[in-house]
Scaffold this motif. Structure first.
Motif, short mmCIF file in Angstrom:
data_model
loop_
_atom_site.label_atom_id
_atom_site.label_comp_id
_atom_site.label_asym_id
_atom_site.label_seq_id
_atom_site.Cartn_x
_atom_site.Cartn_y
_atom_site.Cartn_z
N THR A 1 18.34 97.10 -31.58
CA THR A 1 19.32 98.06 -31.06
C THR A 1 18.64 98.94 -30.02
O THR A 1 17.41 98.98 -29.93
CB THR A 1 19.87 98.94 -32.18
OG1 THR A 1 18.80 99.77 -32.68
CG2 THR A 1 20.43 98.10 -33.32
N ALA A 6 18.46 102.16 -30.03
CA ALA A 6 17.68 103.17 -30.75
C ALA A 6 16.33 102.62 -31.18
O ALA A 6 15.30 103.30 -31.10
CB ALA A 6 18.46 103.68 -31.95
N GLU A 7 16.31 101.36 -31.64
CA GLU A 7 15.05 100.74 -32.06
C GLU A 7 14.12 100.52 -30.87
O GLU A 7 12.91 100.73 -30.96
CB GLU A 7 15.34 99.42 -32.78
CG GLU A 7 15.97 99.59 -34.15
CD GLU A 7 16.45 98.29 -34.75
OE1 GLU A 7 16.49 98.20 -35.99
OE2 GLU A 7 16.81 97.36 -33.97
N ILE A 22 14.05 102.29 -28.06
CA ILE A 22 13.55 103.60 -27.65
C ILE A 22 12.42 104.05 -28.59
O ILE A 22 11.38 104.55 -28.14
CB ILE A 22 14.69 104.63 -27.62
CG1 ILE A 22 15.63 104.33 -26.45
CG2 ILE A 22 14.15 106.05 -27.53
CD1 ILE A 22 16.86 105.21 -26.40
N SER A 23 12.60 103.84 -29.88
CA SER A 23 11.57 104.22 -30.85
C SER A 23 10.29 103.42 -30.63
O SER A 23 9.18 103.97 -30.67
CB SER A 23 12.08 104.02 -32.28
OG SER A 23 13.20 104.84 -32.54
N LEU A 24 10.43 102.11 -30.39
CA LEU A 24 9.26 101.26 -30.19
C LEU A 24 8.54 101.60 -28.89
O LEU A 24 7.31 101.62 -28.83
CB LEU A 24 9.67 99.79 -30.21
CG LEU A 24 10.02 99.22 -31.59
CD1 LEU A 24 10.61 97.82 -31.45
CD2 LEU A 24 8.78 99.19 -32.48
N ALA A 33 8.46 104.52 -27.47
CA ALA A 33 7.75 105.78 -27.71
C ALA A 33 6.47 105.54 -28.48
O ALA A 33 5.43 106.15 -28.20
CB ALA A 33 8.67 106.75 -28.47
N LEU A 34 6.51 104.63 -29.46
CA LEU A 34 5.32 104.30 -30.24
C LEU A 34 4.27 103.64 -29.37
O LEU A 34 3.08 103.97 -29.45
CB LEU A 34 5.70 103.38 -31.41
CG LEU A 34 4.56 102.94 -32.34
CD1 LEU A 34 3.93 104.15 -33.01
CD2 LEU A 34 5.09 101.96 -33.38
N ASP A 86 2.64 106.15 -27.15
CA ASP A 86 1.76 107.02 -27.92
C ASP A 86 0.38 106.39 -28.08
O ASP A 86 -0.62 107.09 -28.13
CB ASP A 86 2.37 107.30 -29.29
CG ASP A 86 1.64 108.38 -30.05
OD1 ASP A 86 1.55 109.51 -29.53
OD2 ASP A 86 1.13 108.11 -31.16
N ARG A 123 6.02 95.87 -23.65
CA ARG A 123 6.87 96.94 -23.14
C ARG A 123 7.75 96.44 -22.01
O ARG A 123 8.94 96.77 -21.91
CB ARG A 123 6.00 98.10 -22.67
CG ARG A 123 6.75 99.41 -22.48
CD ARG A 123 5.87 100.45 -21.84
NE ARG A 123 6.43 101.77 -21.97
CZ ARG A 123 7.47 102.24 -21.28
NH1 ARG A 123 8.07 101.44 -20.40
NH2 ARG A 123 7.90 103.47 -21.47
#
Length: 314
Positions: free
Chosen positions: A85, A87-88, A90-92, A94-95, A98, A115
């Motif tokens: 998704t 949301a998933e 975007i979270s990945l 960001a990880l 990081d 990426r």
């Protein structure tokens, strides 16, 4: 609960879709032995379906006899490549971002490719405006690789690091330290021991690393980690500094959240990485410091100063 064998198959299929590793490299990637990896590849053929009275195998993989020959995914008709998704994704992303500045160059290259694939897929689905560019990694060539190698082998390093001073002056100091770990985040830190004392260095301030032959003990590693955890309880505190205008170098040399001018002075909002880091910064600013807020931070600085003076014999 997820079917772990199916999850494993999907992971192998996904990896082989964009890579042609040797059997030995594939086993290393999935953290298993080559013969067990061969058996897992054979297991990919156990998914069958009935077509007009006979069974078809939707996956075809070329499995070599030699461990150093390449494994090829010839055909995959399962259409089971995992979908994410927004949301998933975007979270990945960001990880991944990081971790960008704290891994070796080979790992960073893999993260970059992952990426790019995720970003391209999201863009094709019409979500390009929801994403952001990859971060820029400001590291000297080889620094991250040498640090990872030294940490893995518990070897001492000689590190040249850049220090900032008043008036934007710059100097390079050299120290021999025991590298214990590297943090993630916007400004990754090297966590190290100098003797038995904790030291931290921003990776983007490290000019060079020389891996030495001497090793350090697990006991020292454990002690330095414990010291960092103790100090890091202060990390993340929002600090407001009021300084004279001559301390403008602060906002030009370290990351801050905001800066405003009032009555000829600068009001600086920043996040302190540790109490010792803040203490060092205040010493560098010197008598240009007018105020430090909140009061709890003032008290913590006072305690830190008393401990420092007591340790110095004053």
């Amino acid at each position: 609960m997820a079917d772990l064998s199916l999850t494993r198959k999907i992971a192998i299929l996904t990896y082989l879709a964009s890579n042609s590793p040797t059997l030995r490299e594939l086993a290393k990637h999935f953290k298993t032995q080559p013969e067990r990896m061969r058996n897992e590849l054979m297991g990919l053929f156990t998914t069958e379906y009935d077509v007009g009275g006979h069974y078809e195998t939707p996956v075809d993989v070329d499995i070599p006899e030699d461990l150093d020959e390449e494994v090829f995914l010839i055909d995959n008709q399962t259409d089971v490549f995992p979908a994410l998704t927004l949301a998933e994704i975007i979270s990945l992303l960001a990880l991944i971002d990081d971790m960008y500045g704290s891994v070796d160059s080979a790992t960073r290259s893999q993260l970059t490719r992952l990426r790019e694939r995720m970003s391209a897929a999201a863009a094709d689905a019409g979500f390009e405006d929801a994403l952001w560019p990859a971060p820029t990694v400001n590291l000297e060539t080889g620094v991250a690789d040498d640090l990872v190698r030294a940490i893995d082998q518990r070897r001492l390093i000689a590190v040249d690091y850049i220090k900032m001073g008043d008036g934007l002056t710059v100097r390079t100091d050299r120290a021999v330290v025991a590298p214990v770990s590297v943090t993630t985040g916007f400004h990754p830190l090297l966590i190290a021991g100098k003797g038995t004392d904790l030291r931290t260095y921003r990776l983007d301030r490290i000019a060079s690393v020389e891996v030495l032959d001497q090793t350090y003990t697990r006991a020292l590693e454990k002690d330095i980690r414990a010291q960092y955890l103790d100090r890091n309880e202060f990390a993340g505190h929002a600090i407001t500094l009021t300084v004279e205008s001559r301390a403008r170098w602060v906002v030009e040399t370290i990351p801050v959240q905001s800066v405003t001018e009032r009555d000829g002075r600068l009001i600086i909002d920043l996040t302190a990485s540790s109490i010792s880091w803040l203490r060092t910064l205040l010493i560098q600013i010197g008598d240009a410091v007018v105020a430090v807020e909140p009061p709890s931070v003032q008290q913590a600085i006072a305690r830190e100063a008393q401990q420092y003076l007591a340790g110095a014999g004053h």
